[in-house]
Design a protein around this motif. Structure first.
Motif, mmCIF file in Angstrom:
data_model
loop_
_atom_site.group_PDB
_atom_site.id
_atom_site.type_symbol
_atom_site.label_atom_id
_atom_site.label_comp_id
_atom_site.label_asym_id
_atom_site.label_seq_id
_atom_site.Cartn_x
_atom_site.Cartn_y
_atom_site.Cartn_z
ATOM 1 N N PRO A 179 -60.431 -69.265 61.716
ATOM 2 C CA PRO A 179 -60.772 -68.596 60.453
ATOM 3 C C PRO A 179 -60.887 -69.529 59.248
ATOM 4 C CG PRO A 179 -59.218 -67.250 61.674
ATOM 5 C CD PRO A 179 -59.357 -68.537 62.436
ATOM 6 N N HIS A 180 -59.928 -70.448 59.107
ATOM 7 C CA HIS A 180 -59.947 -71.293 57.905
ATOM 8 C C HIS A 180 -61.152 -72.231 57.877
ATOM 9 C CE1 HIS A 180 -57.829 -73.856 60.859
ATOM 10 N NE2 HIS A 180 -58.348 -74.863 60.194
ATOM 11 N N ASN A 181 -61.764 -72.495 59.035
ATOM 12 C CA ASN A 181 -62.970 -73.320 59.068
ATOM 13 C C ASN A 181 -64.239 -72.507 58.848
ATOM 14 O OD1 ASN A 181 -61.569 -75.677 59.551
ATOM 15 N ND2 ASN A 181 -61.699 -75.485 61.782
ATOM 16 N N GLU A 191 -52.962 -73.153 64.508
ATOM 17 C CA GLU A 191 -51.793 -72.891 63.674
ATOM 18 C C GLU A 191 -52.323 -72.170 62.445
ATOM 19 O OE1 GLU A 191 -47.570 -73.352 62.816
ATOM 20 O OE2 GLU A 191 -48.781 -73.544 64.629
ATOM 21 N N ARG A 192 -52.209 -70.858 62.422
ATOM 22 C CA ARG A 192 -52.884 -70.010 61.440
ATOM 23 C C ARG A 192 -52.703 -70.489 60.006
ATOM 24 N NH1 ARG A 192 -53.969 -64.967 62.519
ATOM 25 N NH2 ARG A 192 -54.851 -65.883 64.378
ATOM 26 N N GLY A 193 -53.835 -70.690 59.332
ATOM 27 C CA GLY A 193 -53.828 -71.067 57.931
ATOM 28 C C GLY A 193 -53.593 -72.539 57.667
ATOM 29 N N VAL A 194 -53.331 -73.313 58.716
ATOM 30 C CA VAL A 194 -53.022 -74.734 58.550
ATOM 31 C C VAL A 194 -54.040 -75.610 59.266
ATOM 32 C CG1 VAL A 194 -51.312 -76.550 58.976
ATOM 33 C CG2 VAL A 194 -50.558 -74.245 58.311
ATOM 34 N N GLY A 195 -54.219 -75.331 60.526
ATOM 35 C CA GLY A 195 -55.087 -76.153 61.355
ATOM 36 C C GLY A 195 -54.781 -75.890 62.810
ATOM 37 N N TYR A 196 -54.354 -76.936 63.528
ATOM 38 C CA TYR A 196 -54.099 -76.794 64.956
ATOM 39 C C TYR A 196 -52.849 -77.567 65.371
ATOM 40 C CZ TYR A 196 -58.920 -75.124 65.383
ATOM 41 O OH TYR A 196 -60.087 -74.409 65.254
ATOM 42 N N ARG A 197 -52.153 -77.038 66.355
ATOM 43 C CA ARG A 197 -51.181 -77.819 67.098
ATOM 44 C C ARG A 197 -51.939 -78.459 68.255
ATOM 45 N NH1 ARG A 197 -46.543 -74.063 68.914
ATOM 46 N NH2 ARG A 197 -48.132 -72.429 68.713
ATOM 47 N N GLU A 212 -63.762 -83.146 65.039
ATOM 48 C CA GLU A 212 -63.970 -82.012 65.933
ATOM 49 C C GLU A 212 -63.084 -80.814 65.605
ATOM 50 O OE1 GLU A 212 -65.776 -84.096 69.953
ATOM 51 O OE2 GLU A 212 -63.909 -82.978 70.069
ATOM 52 N N LEU A 213 -61.941 -81.069 65.005
ATOM 53 C CA LEU A 213 -61.057 -79.977 64.602
ATOM 54 C C LEU A 213 -60.877 -80.039 63.091
ATOM 55 C CD1 LEU A 213 -58.200 -80.114 67.275
ATOM 56 C CD2 LEU A 213 -60.091 -78.486 67.176
ATOM 57 N N GLY A 214 -61.077 -78.910 62.413
ATOM 58 C CA GLY A 214 -60.881 -78.882 60.974
ATOM 59 C C GLY A 214 -59.433 -78.603 60.625
ATOM 60 N N GLY A 215 -59.050 -78.938 59.409
ATOM 61 C CA GLY A 215 -57.696 -78.651 58.961
ATOM 62 C C GLY A 215 -56.705 -79.699 59.435
#
Length: 285
Positions: A60-62, A125-131, A140-143
């Protein structure tokens, strides 16, 4: 008496990467820039009173960033956004998850890692990025990414798991996905050796079906445009499903039509058929 008015979409569902945004050559990431033709075409949809729904594998955040670039909320309504390949539906702004489907990913992740032990794993990791289990290729991964143990990442139900093996190919993962056959899990392979694990029955189509029901719109009145394997269900579900020109044959074969490539603003070309610019007849776009 039958309605003889020409068909016009009431909802336009748009993939992001490779559809609205151009790919960076050789990398699994997009240029975070919206071209003027695409921006203007989307605005014409909104000006007509129809809905635009972003539908992507992104977290979502992306996606809210792209909604801002397209000025989707400039008409005053809170948007509907389909994220994580249909597992998460949110309203924006502000970002509020209104529908989410989760699953137990432990068996599926273990089965994939048995075949590709060096593969990277990521969970949102909702609202932050990813674990993540380790660093992903740049961009490749945002946040923000937080390194974590895989077992901890999937200890609780999740909406989506990303598995990436920079040493493998997309074809390797297509073969892998077809051979696993685990109960309760669906698989989608990206352009690279990128595998999305999701709950069975969850896809962009199921997420859009939820949104369409909330809006009172029939699937027959939906135009969907996309370019990846994760768009196939969406293209088949929509009243008119259109593949981008650079799509692989598997995607094109499941579409009603094929438009120009992302580099030629193919999404704007297709939207222009139904929402023409002033002075254009539309259907020849």
């Amino acid at each position: 008496m039958p309605d003889e008015r020409p068909w016009k979409p009431q909802l336009v569902a748009l993939d992001i990467d490779g559809t609205l945004l151009k790919w960076v050559a050789g990398l699994g990431m997009s240029h975070e820039e919206v071209t003027e033709p695409v921006h203007d075409a989307v605005q014409r949809v909104l000006d007509s009173g129809a809905h635009v729904v972003l539908s992507s594998g992104r977290a979502p955040h992306n996606m809210t960033v792209v909604a801002d670039k397209l000025a989707l909320h400039g008409h005053g309504e809170r948007l509907w956004i389909v994220a994580a390949n249909g597992a998460v539906v949110l309203r924006y702004p502000p970002a509020e998850v209104v529908h989410e489907v989760t699953f137990d990913a432990r068996a599926a992740v273990a089965a994939v890692l048995e075949q590709h032990p060096e593969a990277l794993v990521a969970v949102e990791e909702r609202g932050v990025g990813y674990r993540v289990s380790g660093p992903f290729p740049d961009g490749e991964l945002g946040g923000t990414t937080i390194v974590a143990d895989v077992a901890d990442m999937v200890a609780e139900p999740v909406s989506r798991v990303i598995i990436r093996d920079p040493k493998a190919t997309a074809e390797d993962f297509v073969k892998l996905a077809g051979s696993l056959g685990l109960h309760g899990t669906d698989y989608v392979v990206g352009w690279t050796a990128w595998l999305d694990l999701a709950p069975v029955g969850v896809s962009k189509a199921s997420g859009l079906e939820y949104v369409a029901q909330q809006l009172g719109i029939d699937r027959a009145d939906v135009l969907a445009i996309g370019d990846g394997r994760n768009d196939i269900e969406m293209l088949r579900w929509a009243g008119r499903g259109v593949a981008m020109g650079q799509s692989v044959d598997e995607v094109k074969d499941n579409a009603d039509a094929v438009t120009g490539t992302v580099d030629d603003d193919g999404a704007a070309q297709e939207i222009g058929r139904w929402f023409p610019a002033p002075g254009s007849d539309g259907m020849d776009a």
